[in-house]
Design a protein around this motif. Structure first.
Motif, PDB file in Angstrom:
ATOM      1  N   CYS A 120       0.847  -1.184   0.000  1.00  0.00           N
ATOM      2  CA  CYS A 120       0.000   0.000   0.000  1.00  0.00           C
ATOM      3  C   CYS A 120       0.888   1.241   0.000  1.00  0.00           C
ATOM      4  N   SER A 121       1.206   1.712  -1.167  1.00  0.00           N
ATOM      5  CA  SER A 121       2.117   2.830  -1.327  1.00  0.00           C
ATOM      6  C   SER A 121       1.662   4.050  -0.553  1.00  0.00           C
ATOM      7  N   SER A 122       2.596   4.776   0.013  1.00  0.00           N
ATOM      8  CA  SER A 122       2.284   6.005   0.747  1.00  0.00           C
ATOM      9  C   SER A 122       1.744   7.082  -0.182  1.00  0.00           C
ATOM     10  N   GLU A 123       1.850   6.849  -1.497  1.00  0.00           N
ATOM     11  CA  GLU A 123       1.332   7.819  -2.460  1.00  0.00           C
ATOM     12  C   GLU A 123      -0.191   7.756  -2.565  1.00  0.00           C
ATOM     13  N   LEU A 124      -0.793   6.684  -2.075  1.00  0.00           N
ATOM     14  CA  LEU A 124      -2.240   6.544  -2.171  1.00  0.00           C
ATOM     15  C   LEU A 124      -2.935   7.556  -1.275  1.00  0.00           C
ATOM     16  N   ASN A 125      -4.068   8.125  -1.756  1.00  0.00           N
ATOM     17  CA  ASN A 125      -4.842   9.018  -0.904  1.00  0.00           C
ATOM     18  C   ASN A 125      -5.609   8.198   0.131  1.00  0.00           C
ATOM     19  N   PRO A 126      -6.235   8.840   1.125  1.00  0.00           N
ATOM     20  CA  PRO A 126      -6.878   8.084   2.206  1.00  0.00           C
ATOM     21  C   PRO A 126      -7.907   7.064   1.739  1.00  0.00           C
ATOM     22  N   PHE A 127      -8.691   7.404   0.706  1.00  0.00           N
ATOM     23  CA  PHE A 127      -9.735   6.493   0.230  1.00  0.00           C
ATOM     24  C   PHE A 127      -9.115   5.216  -0.312  1.00  0.00           C
ATOM     25  N   PHE A 128      -8.124   5.343  -1.194  1.00  0.00           N
ATOM     26  CA  PHE A 128      -7.528   4.162  -1.793  1.00  0.00           C
ATOM     27  C   PHE A 128      -6.550   3.473  -0.847  1.00  0.00           C
ATOM     28  N   SER A 129      -5.992   4.210   0.103  1.00  0.00           N
ATOM     29  CA  SER A 129      -5.187   3.580   1.141  1.00  0.00           C
ATOM     30  C   SER A 129      -6.060   2.647   1.976  1.00  0.00           C
ATOM     31  N   HIS A 130      -7.269   3.123   2.306  1.00  0.00           N
ATOM     32  CA  HIS A 130      -8.215   2.268   3.033  1.00  0.00           C
ATOM     33  C   HIS A 130      -8.493   1.003   2.232  1.00  0.00           C
ATOM     34  N   GLN A 131      -8.763   1.160   0.929  1.00  0.00           N
ATOM     35  CA  GLN A 131      -9.095  -0.001   0.113  1.00  0.00           C
ATOM     36  C   GLN A 131      -7.939  -0.988   0.061  1.00  0.00           C
ATOM     37  N   CYS A 132      -6.731  -0.475  -0.035  1.00  0.00           N
ATOM     38  CA  CYS A 132      -5.569  -1.351  -0.106  1.00  0.00           C
ATOM     39  C   CYS A 132      -5.393  -2.131   1.196  1.00  0.00           C
ATOM     40  N   ILE A 133      -5.470  -1.436   2.325  1.00  0.00           N
ATOM     41  CA  ILE A 133      -5.299  -2.113   3.616  1.00  0.00           C
ATOM     42  C   ILE A 133      -6.477  -3.037   3.898  1.00  0.00           C
ATOM     43  N   HIS A 134      -7.672  -2.649   3.446  1.00  0.00           N
ATOM     44  CA  HIS A 134      -8.826  -3.541   3.510  1.00  0.00           C
ATOM     45  C   HIS A 134      -8.500  -4.837   2.755  1.00  0.00           C
ATOM     46  N   GLY A 135      -7.850  -4.705   1.606  1.00  0.00           N
ATOM     47  CA  GLY A 135      -7.430  -5.881   0.859  1.00  0.00           C
ATOM     48  C   GLY A 135      -6.439  -6.736   1.624  1.00  0.00           C
ATOM     49  N   VAL A 136      -5.577  -6.089   2.401  1.00  0.00           N
ATOM     50  CA  VAL A 136      -4.652  -6.833   3.261  1.00  0.00           C
ATOM     51  C   VAL A 136      -5.443  -7.723   4.224  1.00  0.00           C
ATOM     52  N   ILE A 326     -22.126  13.374   2.412  1.00  0.00           N
ATOM     53  CA  ILE A 326     -21.212  12.240   2.283  1.00  0.00           C
ATOM     54  C   ILE A 326     -20.528  12.241   0.912  1.00  0.00           C
ATOM     55  N   LEU A 327     -21.231  12.716  -0.124  1.00  0.00           N
ATOM     56  CA  LEU A 327     -20.593  12.810  -1.438  1.00  0.00           C
ATOM     57  C   LEU A 327     -19.483  13.853  -1.443  1.00  0.00           C
ATOM     58  N   PHE A 328     -19.707  14.952  -0.712  1.00  0.00           N
ATOM     59  CA  PHE A 328     -18.688  16.009  -0.671  1.00  0.00           C
ATOM     60  C   PHE A 328     -17.467  15.562   0.127  1.00  0.00           C
ATOM     61  N   VAL A 329     -17.648  14.625   1.039  1.00  0.00           N
ATOM     62  CA  VAL A 329     -16.514  14.038   1.756  1.00  0.00           C
ATOM     63  C   VAL A 329     -15.732  13.115   0.824  1.00  0.00           C
ATOM     64  N   ARG A 330     -16.449  12.369   0.016  1.00  0.00           N
ATOM     65  CA  ARG A 330     -15.849  11.332  -0.820  1.00  0.00           C
ATOM     66  C   ARG A 330     -15.178  11.894  -2.079  1.00  0.00           C
ATOM     67  N   ALA A 331     -15.784  12.928  -2.646  1.00  0.00           N
ATOM     68  CA  ALA A 331     -15.363  13.422  -3.968  1.00  0.00           C
ATOM     69  C   ALA A 331     -13.887  13.808  -4.078  1.00  0.00           C
ATOM     70  N   PRO A 332     -13.300  14.508  -3.096  1.00  0.00           N
ATOM     71  CA  PRO A 332     -11.894  14.920  -3.268  1.00  0.00           C
ATOM     72  C   PRO A 332     -10.924  13.762  -3.455  1.00  0.00           C
ATOM     73  N   ASP A 333     -11.248  12.608  -2.896  1.00  0.00           N
ATOM     74  CA  ASP A 333     -10.363  11.458  -3.032  1.00  0.00           C
ATOM     75  C   ASP A 333     -10.581  10.708  -4.339  1.00  0.00           C
TER      76      ASP A 333
END
Length: 362
Positions: A120-136, A326-333
């Motif tokens: 899970c590269s440190s370059e990932l934003n919080p949304f995709f970092s969550h998804q990567c660690i979720h995959g772990v 919730i969409l406005f929270v999600r959109a930036p990522d």
């Protein structure tokens, strides 16, 4: 382009578990149900294009998450650690999940915290970092042969985002695991490898197991309605009843989980989604269901119109405001550029556009 040459980037050689058909076509529909075809597609076109095509085929064949899991496993088999840069997030990040399962089968959990930098590269934003660690978490559950406590304790070795890992463990227990009776009846020779002791006919189990550490319960309830739907196929009234019997602390979490499953079941059919969520009690619980549903449609940029349409269709003011919030929270990522975010805001109802611009256009 033929991506099969990228096999040399793998830290481990391809195992060739399936025959490689160089003639596989870019528009192949077989990949959704045929593992040999899927393997060939991953090897020829690469994980990103594979997942993109599976996402397109989902409109015909249904949810693509589990097929993307298998594509992720094949991706790791062919490309090794490079998979974590080649996968993409469509199909609810199934490619990442499958690749991490394969990674742990290959490497175990030695030096897990250090290896997270590879996974899970440190370059990932919080949304995709969550998804990567979720995959772990998915990977740990599969690697421990569905030993739930051991997988959760392995998550605790990570330096951050433990809850993301825990949800992966609980999801894999449900979507990848088989209860004893199902494992015994299955014709799949690999069924025994997916046997889990942590499924039962109790719709709240294992979340209500007193042996389960309290810190894990929220993550458990956030996935539990997927198990409820296995017990009550398509019956969201029964699912809502089960969530309503959860402890007060976790009731809202359970209804957000229900919303995610409502979104996955009735994708794009707002009326059906609203009807399913109407079984949740009015107020906070129903809002929880609705925001769970709308988030399920907004995993990548292609879902923005559907998610905005969902919010527009809501009539209750509290529910509509929560939906946009919730969409406005999600959109930036999810939306990479200020231009994309500005265009997204224009799609919102006029009264919400200024708030959208204030929150997400930088």
């Amino acid at each position: 382009a033929d991506f099969s040459r990228l096999g040399s980037l793998s830290l481990f050689p391809a195992k060739n578990s399936h025959p490689y058909d160089r003639g596989i076509q870019a528009d192949s529909k077989e990949i959704f149900s045929n593992e040999d075809a899927l393997y060939s597609y991953v090897k020829k076109f690469g994980p990103k294009d594979t997942i993109k095509h599976l996402h397109e085929l989902a409109a015909i064949y249904g949810d693509c998450h589990q097929t993307a899991h298998e594509a992720g496993r094949f991706s790791y088999e062919v490309y090794g650690n490079k998979s974590f840069q080649l996968c993409s997030a469509e199909c609810h990040s199934g490619c990442y999940h499958g690749a991490t399962e394969a990674y742990f089968k290959e490497n175990g959990t030695a030096n897990l915290a250090a290896n997270l930098k590879t996974l899970c590269s440190s370059e990932l934003n919080p949304f995709f970092s969550h998804q990567c660690i979720h995959g772990v978490g998915h990977g740990l559950m599969a690697w421990t042969s569905y030993d739930l406590p051991e997988a959760l304790e392995s998550c605790d070795l990570l330096p951050e985002r433990l809850d993301s890992c825990w949800t992966g463990v609980f999801m894999e227990n449900i979507v990848g695991g088989l209860a004893k009776d199902d494992a015994e009846k299955s014709a799949d020779p690999d069924a025994a490898a997916h046997f889990t002791k942590y499924l039962s006919n109790d719709p709240l189990y294992p979340c209500n197991d007193l042996k389960l550490g309290e810190k894990y319960r929220g993550s458990c309830y956030f996935l539990q309605t997927s198990r409820m739907l296995q017990l009550f196929p398509g019956d969201f009234k029964k699912v809502a009843g089960a969530c309503n019997s959860a402890p007060d602390t976790y009731r809202r979490t359970c209804f957000e989980s229900m919303g995610r499953d409502v979104g996955g079941t009735h994708r794009g059919n707002y009326e059906a989604e609203f009807t399913a969520c109407s079984h949740a009690p009015k107020g906070a619980m129903r809002v929880g269901c609705l925001i769970g549903a709308v988030q399920d449609s907004f995993w990548d940029a292609s879902g923005q119109d559907e998610s905005i349409g969902f919010c527009k269709a809501l009539l209750n003011r509290e529910e509509k405001s929560a939906c946009y919030d919730i969409l406005f929270v999600r959109a930036p990522d999810i939306l990479a550029s200020a231009g994309e975010r500005g265009a997204f805001c224009k799609k919102a109802e006029a009264e919400f556009e200024p708030l959208c611009r204030e929150r997400i256009v930088r």
